[in-house]
Design an enzyme around this catalytic site. Structure first.
Site, short mmCIF file in Angstrom:
data_model
loop_
_atom_site.label_atom_id
_atom_site.label_comp_id
_atom_site.label_asym_id
_atom_site.label_seq_id
_atom_site.Cartn_x
_atom_site.Cartn_y
_atom_site.Cartn_z
CG ASP A 1 -1.98 0.49 1.17
OD1 ASP A 1 -2.62 1.12 -0.20
OD2 ASP A 1 -2.93 0.15 1.43
CG ASP B 1 -10.09 1.73 -0.39
OD1 ASP B 1 -9.04 1.99 -1.19
OD2 ASP B 1 -9.83 2.03 0.57
C1 GAL Z 1 -6.18 1.17 1.83
C2 GAL Z 1 -6.85 0.12 0.98
C3 GAL Z 1 -7.33 -0.81 0.91
C4 GAL Z 1 -6.74 -1.88 2.10
C5 GAL Z 1 -6.56 -0.68 3.31
C6 GAL Z 1 -6.32 -0.57 4.99
O1 GAL Z 1 -5.37 1.99 1.51
O2 GAL Z 1 -6.73 0.75 -0.21
O3 GAL Z 1 -7.59 -1.75 -0.14
O4 GAL Z 1 -5.70 -2.34 2.42
O5 GAL Z 1 -6.19 0.49 2.89
O6 GAL Z 1 -6.56 -0.05 6.14
#
Ligand code: GAL
Length: 548
Positions: free
Chosen positions: A146, A203
């Site tokens: 991430d 997301d």
């Molecule tokens: C976001 C990501 C999600 C999930 C989340 C976890 O940035 O896009 O898919 O992994 O963080 O905190």
């Protein structure tokens, strides 16, 4: 041999091997985020592993079980190593990995390239080598990396991901690298050199607006110039566009689950289930494991399906398959019931053709020139396989490099190139945002980009230009009190390599001249901010002085 022409061994010897063979078809698995957020623990994950087997998900092809954010302890150990949260995973991550492997599954894990994860747990920044080594020692097969907090790393995304790829190779265990960067343009700057998949969107949420939005980041012009007709030309065996994980099972009903799944399958998107498999209904299981639908996604030819029709409500997608037939999705996104007709000329066929319904697993006979899916309700669709087996149909034609990259010596006006990434409002070419001539402080410019804030666009200089020049200012037609700000970055936001900043400009500000050295810049990001403010990148051009 890998698609780069080097054998895996040769690449490994070069110290930077991307094992393309790891994801020759889009990865399939399950990820904890959509179902549980950070609320994961050992019993739950073991139950999910069991359910992947007993439900038939594993045998349908779902291989990876990925633990998303929330698995780690708030602090590293005394030696600086990552450790599992002792309350959630008392047996540690190696044990979880062993359990997952014992079920014939592969083990995936989440980390972040910033100093913290999105849940503010320890990130991998400045621990890259140690963490990749740790993951290899735990038996990790897949890393979702991430990007929260990565803006302060001081590294371009290309630099950051190359580092991880290097340490993954050095760790000596094949691990898929999944770029999670909220859709900041990995296809543009070369994500395929370091990773097997990259996010194209923010997301995904469990409602259809979000599902369609994410699909359109990969299939439409939400994140790229319309001339590309989506991102399909950047996908193929070993490298995939990822419009985010599945919400199948978390949506309202069967028709929504199926529309979502059909889209992900035709788009050759990674299929990472995100529902609670322990409580899955038969109806949801039947969607996720539909064999002929999955086959479209996993087709070895690896062409990402692309739109051949989109009138806003009704869409038709085409995905030529390895066996000479083609998969076609007819989808009604509109609220009124509709008939949708695909004509053979849109999908490279003619004459009389066999048609099969892949959800119903039923032949629908032979049809001349077209097929109509009748009376489709909202989200209603048909996923068809059309044609007879034989030599593969022609692949779609990608946009040629000279349409979207600097390829020639001399001046390239950015307006003559198709932008390769965008967020917010698309710029107008050689016009202001209202399609009138570009004028700043009374002077008219023939060339340039007319924007309305917020507008972020990336152009691919491809390391070919030496200089970037433009004149910026608010358009003379803008007669309100707002302010606009022009910024230029090398690559995406994560590197935070700002090359120019106009500061706040009002309608009375004199135009500012940009004259930048862009040697070695792969992608140039132009950012114009200002709420509903009209501003121009007048005469925006890249100059390649050295002969190319
Ligand atoms: C976001 C990501 C999600 C999930 C989340 C976890 O940035 O896009 O898919 O992994 O963080 O905190």
């Amino acid at each position: 041999m890998t698609s780069s022409g080097l054998s895996a061994g040769q690449k490994a010897a070069a110290g930077n091997a991307l094992d393309d063979d790891l994801a020759l078809t889009p990865p399939m698995g399950w990820n904890s985020w959509n179902a549980f957020k950070a609320d994961i623990d050992e019993p739950k994950i073991k139950q999910i592993a069991d359910a992947m087997v007993t439900s038939g998900m594993r045998d349908a092809g779902y291989t990876y079980l990925v633990l998303d954010d929330g698995w780690m302890a708030a602090d590293r150990d005394a030696d600086g190593n990552l450790v599992a949260d002792p309350n959630k995973f008392p047996g540690g991550m190696k044990a979880i990995g062993d359990y997952i492997h014992s079920k014939g599954l592969k083990f995936g894990i989440y980390e972040d390239r910033g100093h913290l994860t999105c849940q503010q747990l320890p990130g991998s920044f400045r621990h890259e080598q140690a963490d990749m080594t740790t993951f290899a020692s735990w038996g990790v097969d897949y890393i979702k990396l991430d990007s929260c907090f990565a803006e302060s790393n001081g590294r371009l995304s290309t630099e950051d991901y190359a580092l991880y790829r290097h340490f993954i190779t050095q760790a000596g265990r094949p691990m898929v690298l999944s770029i999670s960067d909220f859709g900041n343009g990995a296809w543009a700057w070369g994500g395929e050199e370091t990773a097997q998949l990259w996010r194209t969107s923010g997301d995904i949420y469990p409602w259809m607006g979000s599902v369609y939005h994410c699909a359109d980041t990969s299939a439409g012009d939400r994140s790229i110039h319309p001339a590309f007709n989506g991102l399909w030309q950047f996908a193929g065996p070993g490298h995939w566009n990822d419009p985010d994980m599945l919400q199948v099972g978390n949506l309202k009903n069967d028709i929504q689950n199926k529309a979502h799944f059909s889209l992900w399958c035709i788009l050759a998107a990674p299929l990472m289930a995100g529902n609670d498999l322990r409580a899955m209904s038969d109806a949801v299981k039947n969607v996720l494991t539909a064999p002929e639908v999955i086959k479209v996604n996993q087709d070895p030819r690896g062409i990402q399906g692309y739109k051949v029709h989109d009138d806003g409500d009704h869409e038709i997608y085409n995905k030529p398959l390895q066996d000479g037939t083609t998969a076609v999705l007819l989808l009604n996104k509109g609220s009124a019931p509709a008939d949708i007709t695909v004509t053979w000329d849109k999908i490279g066929l003619s004459g009389r053709q066999k048609v099969r319904d892949l959800w119903a697993r039923k032949d629908l006979g032979s049809h001349t020139y077209s097929y109509t899916a009748a009376n489709l309700p909202r989200h209603g669709h048909m996923l068809l396989k059309i044609g007879t087996t034989g030599p593969p149909l022609a692949a779609p034609k990608p946009l040629s490099p000279d349409r979207y990259m600097v390829t020639k010596t001399g001046t390239t006006y950015l307006g003559d190139l198709c932008y390769i990434w965008k967020s917010g409002n698309a710029p107008k070419t050689d016009k202001n945002y209202n399609n009138d001539p570009i004028t700043i402080n009374g002077k008219t410019y023939d060339k340039g980009l007319g924007c309305r804030g917020r507008s972020r666009v990336m152009y691919k200089l491809n390391n070919k230009a030496d200089t970037f020049k433009a004149v910026v200012g608010l358009d003379d037609s803008y007669n309100a009190d707002g302010t606009g700000r022009f910024r230029v970055y090398n690559e995406d936001f994560f590197g935070n390599r700002k090359l120019f900043d106009s500061g706040k400009m009002s309608k009375d500000s004199p135009a500012k001249t940009i004259d930048l050295d862009v040697t070695g810049v792969k992608c140039l990001l132009l950012v114009f901010e200002g709420d509903k403010v009209a501003g121009n990148w007048a005469n925006a051009r890249a100059l390649a002085i050295k002969s190319l």
